[in-house]
Write a protein that holds these residues in place. Structure first.
Motif: not given
Length: 66
Positions: A39, A64, A17-18, A21-25, A36
């Motif tokens: 970011c 957003v 997870y980033c 920002c919390g995104n998964l990659w 990520c």
């Protein structure tokens, strides 16, 4: 018979997870990257002074809300 797949050497990947920002990659196993790609680019731009945090934040909020 020699195929493309015989020369293919898969890399082991981690699901991460980033931390910004919390995104998964996905990242390569053993990598120390914590952000990520988007970011990491944004952090680099802020550190280099090519863009201010406020302008980046305003642009992100606009994307957003759209």
């Amino acid at each position: 018979m020699n195929s493309k797949f015989e020369s293919f050497h898969p890399q082991s990947m981690d699901l991460k997870y980033c931390e910004r920002c919390g995104n998964l990659w996905l990242r390569r196993v053993g990598s120390q990257r914590a952000l990520c790609a988007p970011c990491a680019t944004a952090e680099s731009a802020i550190r280099n002074g090519s863009v201010s945090f406020l302008s980046l934040w305003t642009r992100l909020r606009a994307e957003v809300q759209a």
